[in-house]
Design an enzyme around this catalytic site. Structure first.
Site, mmCIF file in Angstrom:
data_model
loop_
_atom_site.group_PDB
_atom_site.id
_atom_site.type_symbol
_atom_site.label_atom_id
_atom_site.label_comp_id
_atom_site.label_asym_id
_atom_site.label_seq_id
_atom_site.Cartn_x
_atom_site.Cartn_y
_atom_site.Cartn_z
ATOM 1 N N HIS A 1 1.925 -0.283 3.132
ATOM 2 C CA HIS A 1 2.631 0.228 2.062
ATOM 3 C C HIS A 1 3.696 1.194 2.726
ATOM 4 O O HIS A 1 4.776 1.460 2.082
ATOM 5 C CB HIS A 1 1.828 0.861 1.014
ATOM 6 C CG HIS A 1 1.250 -0.072 0.133
ATOM 7 N ND1 HIS A 1 0.804 0.534 -1.328
ATOM 8 C CD2 HIS A 1 0.928 -1.143 0.302
ATOM 9 C CE1 HIS A 1 0.233 -0.727 -1.945
ATOM 10 N NE2 HIS A 1 0.036 -1.423 -1.056
ATOM 11 N N ASN B 1 1.174 3.270 -5.434
ATOM 12 C CA ASN B 1 0.150 3.982 -4.939
ATOM 13 C C ASN B 1 -0.860 5.295 -5.374
ATOM 14 O O ASN B 1 -1.701 5.633 -4.947
ATOM 15 C CB ASN B 1 1.297 4.738 -3.894
ATOM 16 C CG ASN B 1 1.827 3.805 -2.888
ATOM 17 O OD1 ASN B 1 1.344 2.701 -2.484
ATOM 18 N ND2 ASN B 1 3.166 4.254 -2.233
ATOM 19 N N ARG C 1 -4.076 -0.838 4.043
ATOM 20 C CA ARG C 1 -3.185 -1.041 2.884
ATOM 21 C C ARG C 1 -2.495 0.184 2.938
ATOM 22 O O ARG C 1 -1.034 -0.224 2.758
ATOM 23 C CB ARG C 1 -4.151 -1.077 1.765
ATOM 24 C CG ARG C 1 -3.000 -1.215 0.212
ATOM 25 C CD ARG C 1 -4.210 -1.368 -0.793
ATOM 26 N NE ARG C 1 -3.476 -1.448 -2.181
ATOM 27 C CZ ARG C 1 -3.176 -0.544 -2.989
ATOM 28 N NH1 ARG C 1 -3.774 0.653 -2.749
ATOM 29 N NH2 ARG C 1 -2.524 -0.798 -4.025
ATOM 30 N N HIS D 1 -6.760 -9.050 2.081
ATOM 31 C CA HIS D 1 -7.391 -9.095 0.719
ATOM 32 C C HIS D 1 -8.945 -9.371 0.599
ATOM 33 O O HIS D 1 -9.619 -9.418 -0.273
ATOM 34 C CB HIS D 1 -6.739 -9.679 -0.243
ATOM 35 C CG HIS D 1 -5.470 -9.010 -0.736
ATOM 36 N ND1 HIS D 1 -4.422 -9.421 -1.812
ATOM 37 C CD2 HIS D 1 -4.875 -7.848 -0.369
ATOM 38 C CE1 HIS D 1 -3.587 -8.630 -1.949
ATOM 39 N NE2 HIS D 1 -3.793 -7.555 -1.172
#
Length: 324
Positions: A62, A90, A58, A188
């Site tokens: 990001h 975040n 992740r 996910h």
């Protein structure tokens, strides 16, 4: 599962070109053993906490969708600047920075100011996928680190409440196709989510429906038990739930979940709102190798978004701050 090299090369040739100044084995003659050091640090953290793996994947995503894959996400905030890591979403959910710090310290003791933090994260994300049961892929390297990190720019990160059109536009903006977006969404299947990321689907979905009608009723009831409302209808921001029934294994049950209306986020369930993405989800749900191959290719392409190479940026000596 390791992707056979012949199949990998075929997929790579059909999929996309590697950024010209990135190359597999970039550090072989500059700082041998870099990838082994990173892999050992990831594994060390992973055996203590499997949640480190989805955290690093992740973090890589990001980072790449804000200013490109330059590890601007790793820069700490200062009194004069609120950095990416402290911007939404975040600030409350990123994890794994200590793994990057540890790998960087080991590498700096061997090869000072040679290996970028951005490359360390790209290696760590690949290793995280592998340790959770995904395919192993070669990571083109040669990224350099950015010198700017602004919390305000995290608006570019796709949100859990996005619909399919919004998701597609966000990924297209970064050069990723809708098909690659669906493949990457399969990440996910591992990790956890804060209840606050989807509680609107349970309690205040719209003016006409308190609960999202596309959410399986039994699943919604289970989620409400794990994410109860407190005084005034608030949700404890520390409450978390697993993303699906196998949160430590990178396999395609996620797609089976969305097909049965058990996608956790609005953005997950959005994959069933078009014929094309529904069929892609159905294909992945029934063919683990197809999804894992597409996921690996999409991760390689994602890792090359707006990279800094050559003389651009810098090689940070400390991943948390720019060089003096």
């Amino acid at each position: 599962m390791v992707l056979p090299i012949a199949l990998f090369l075929l997929l790579l040739s059909l999929g996309f070109q590697i950024e010209a100044q990135l190359q597999v084995g970039f550090y072989n003659d500059k700082c041998a053993g870099v990838e082994t050091i990173v892999r050992q640090e990831v594994h060390k953290a992973f055996v203590q906490d499997y949640g480190i793996a989805p955290g690093l994947i992740r973090m890589h995503f990001h980072d790449c969708v804000v200013r490109g894959c330059d590890f601007s996400i790793g820069i700490d905030s200062t009194p004069n600047n609120l950095a990416e890591k402290d911007g939404p979403p975040n600030g409350i959910s990123l994890r794994g920075f200590e793994v990057i710090d540890n790998a960087k310290a080991m590498i700096e003791s061997k090869c000072e100011r040679v290996v970028s933090c951005a490359d360390i994260l790209a290696f760590a994300a690949r290793d995280s996928a592998f340790f959770t049961g995904g395919m192993f892929w070669d990571v083109p390297a040669g990224r350099r680190d950015g010198r700017v990190s602004l919390a305000a720019e995290t608006i570019d990160i796709p949100a859990p409440f996005n619909n399919l059109d919004e998701l597609t536009r966000a990924f297209n903006k970064k050069g990723l196709t809708q098909r690659e977006m669906v493949a990457l969404s399969g990440a996910h299947t591992i990790g956890i989510s804060h209840c606050t990321s989807f509680s609107n689907r349970l309690y205040n979905f719209s003016s006409t429906n308190s609960q999202d009608p596309t959410l399986d009723a039994d699943y919604a009831a289970q989620l409400k038990q794990k994410c109860p409302r407190g005084p005034g209808g608030s949700i404890d921001p520390n409450l978390v739930v697993p993303m699906n029934k196998s949160p430590a294994l990178l396999e395609p049950s996620y797609f089976g979940d969305v097909l049965t209306h058990r996608g956790l986020f609005t953005s997950d369930q959005a994959l069933t709102t078009s014929t094309q993405t529904t069929e892609q989800a159905r294909s992945y749900a029934s063919n683990v190798l197809a999804w894992q191959a597409d996921f690996a290719l999409a991760m390689i392409k994602m890792s090359q978004i707006e990279v800094l190479t050559g003389a651009a940026g810098e090689i940070r000596s400390n991943c948390r701050r720019i060089n003096p």
